[in-house]
Design a protein around this motif. Structure first.
Motif, PDB file in Angstrom:
ATOM      1  N   PHE A  44       0.824  -1.205   0.000  1.00 43.62           N
ATOM      2  CA  PHE A  44       0.000   0.000   0.000  1.00 43.62           C
ATOM      3  C   PHE A  44       0.858   1.254   0.000  1.00 43.62           C
ATOM      4  O   PHE A  44       0.590   2.206  -0.747  1.00 43.62           O
ATOM      5  CB  PHE A  44      -0.937   0.014   1.216  1.00 43.62           C
ATOM      6  N   VAL A  45       1.873   1.279   0.842  1.00 44.58           N
ATOM      7  CA  VAL A  45       2.723   2.467   0.935  1.00 44.58           C
ATOM      8  C   VAL A  45       3.392   2.752  -0.411  1.00 44.58           C
ATOM      9  O   VAL A  45       3.395   3.895  -0.887  1.00 44.58           O
ATOM     10  CB  VAL A  45       3.766   2.307   2.063  1.00 44.58           C
ATOM     11  N   VAL A  46       3.925   1.743  -1.040  1.00 44.35           N
ATOM     12  CA  VAL A  46       4.596   1.927  -2.338  1.00 44.35           C
ATOM     13  C   VAL A  46       3.602   2.395  -3.399  1.00 44.35           C
ATOM     14  O   VAL A  46       3.841   3.381  -4.105  1.00 44.35           O
ATOM     15  CB  VAL A  46       5.299   0.624  -2.780  1.00 44.35           C
ATOM     16  N   ILE A  47       2.476   1.703  -3.495  1.00 46.66           N
ATOM     17  CA  ILE A  47       1.466   2.050  -4.504  1.00 46.66           C
ATOM     18  C   ILE A  47       0.864   3.427  -4.228  1.00 46.66           C
ATOM     19  O   ILE A  47       0.608   4.196  -5.154  1.00 46.66           O
ATOM     20  CB  ILE A  47       0.362   0.973  -4.567  1.00 46.66           C
ATOM     21  N   SER A  48       0.640   3.760  -2.961  1.00 46.49           N
ATOM     22  CA  SER A  48       0.035   5.065  -2.662  1.00 46.49           C
ATOM     23  C   SER A  48       0.944   6.220  -3.065  1.00 46.49           C
ATOM     24  O   SER A  48       0.471   7.266  -3.508  1.00 46.49           O
ATOM     25  CB  SER A  48      -0.346   5.170  -1.187  1.00 46.49           C
ATOM     26  N   LEU A  49       2.252   6.023  -2.929  1.00 43.67           N
ATOM     27  CA  LEU A  49       3.176   7.081  -3.362  1.00 43.67           C
ATOM     28  C   LEU A  49       3.151   7.224  -4.883  1.00 43.67           C
ATOM     29  O   LEU A  49       3.157   8.345  -5.409  1.00 43.67           O
ATOM     30  CB  LEU A  49       4.586   6.790  -2.858  1.00 43.67           C
ATOM     31  N   PHE A  80      -3.415   0.780  -7.880  1.00 41.16           N
ATOM     32  CA  PHE A  80      -2.506   0.127  -8.816  1.00 41.16           C
ATOM     33  C   PHE A  80      -3.016   0.290 -10.249  1.00 41.16           C
ATOM     34  O   PHE A  80      -2.251   0.620 -11.164  1.00 41.16           O
ATOM     35  CB  PHE A  80      -2.371  -1.351  -8.441  1.00 41.16           C
ATOM     36  N   TYR A  81      -4.327   0.095 -10.442  1.00 46.08           N
ATOM     37  CA  TYR A  81      -4.913   0.252 -11.773  1.00 46.08           C
ATOM     38  C   TYR A  81      -4.767   1.691 -12.266  1.00 46.08           C
ATOM     39  O   TYR A  81      -4.440   1.923 -13.427  1.00 46.08           O
ATOM     40  CB  TYR A  81      -6.389  -0.158 -11.764  1.00 46.08           C
TER      41      TYR A  81
END
Length: 144
Positions: free
Chosen positions: A75-80, A134-135
């Motif tokens: 989540f942290v990676v994708i949210s950034l 992610f999408y």
């Protein structure tokens, strides 16, 4: 603005995840259950092999912590990355709030031994939020 919002919610869920370690220690100490022989000296003057055992409550907290690691880090990676796509503020806030809420609810349900449907639902909500971001990232990068 979005990166600050992402950072705020990432900090909240990372802090929640980090608090699982002291919670595990608390459960170990209060139930006098340890994973390593040398750790038994916290409650006994000599190393006691009887204290090196498995306790269901301690294992429940450990599994909850493991689940946090499996879900919060992505989540942290994708949210950034999501924040870099300049989403609408309301959409970003919805994604971040839903994920943080789902993780807190998941922890309460897991540690409180609530029925599986509540824990599973919170896990699914968090994963759907992550996949939605992610999408959005992929659609911006590959113009899907």
């Amino acid at each position: 603005m979005f990166d600050m919002l992402s950072s705020t919610y990432a900090t909240i869920v990372i802090l929640k995840m980090m608090l699982m370690s002291p919670l595990t220690s608390y459960f170990c100490l209060t139930r006098k259950v340890f994973a390593n022989l040398e750790d038994t000296k916290f409650v006994s003057s000599v190393e006691d092999k009887k204290l090196v055992r498995i306790d269901p409550d301690v294992e429940r907290v450990r599994r909850c912590h493991q689940n946090d690691l499996e879900n919060i880090i992505p989540f942290v990676v994708i949210s950034l990355l999501y924040a870099l796509t300049a989403p609408e503020l309301s959409a970003a806030l919805l994604h971040f709030c839903l994920f943080a809420s789902s993780r807190v609810f998941h922890t309460v349900a897991y540690i409180g031994a609530q029925p599986q449907s509540s824990r599973g639902l919170s896990l699914i909500v968090g994963m759907l939020v992550t996949f939605s971001m992610f999408y959005r990232v992929l659609s911006k990068v590959f113009l899907l």
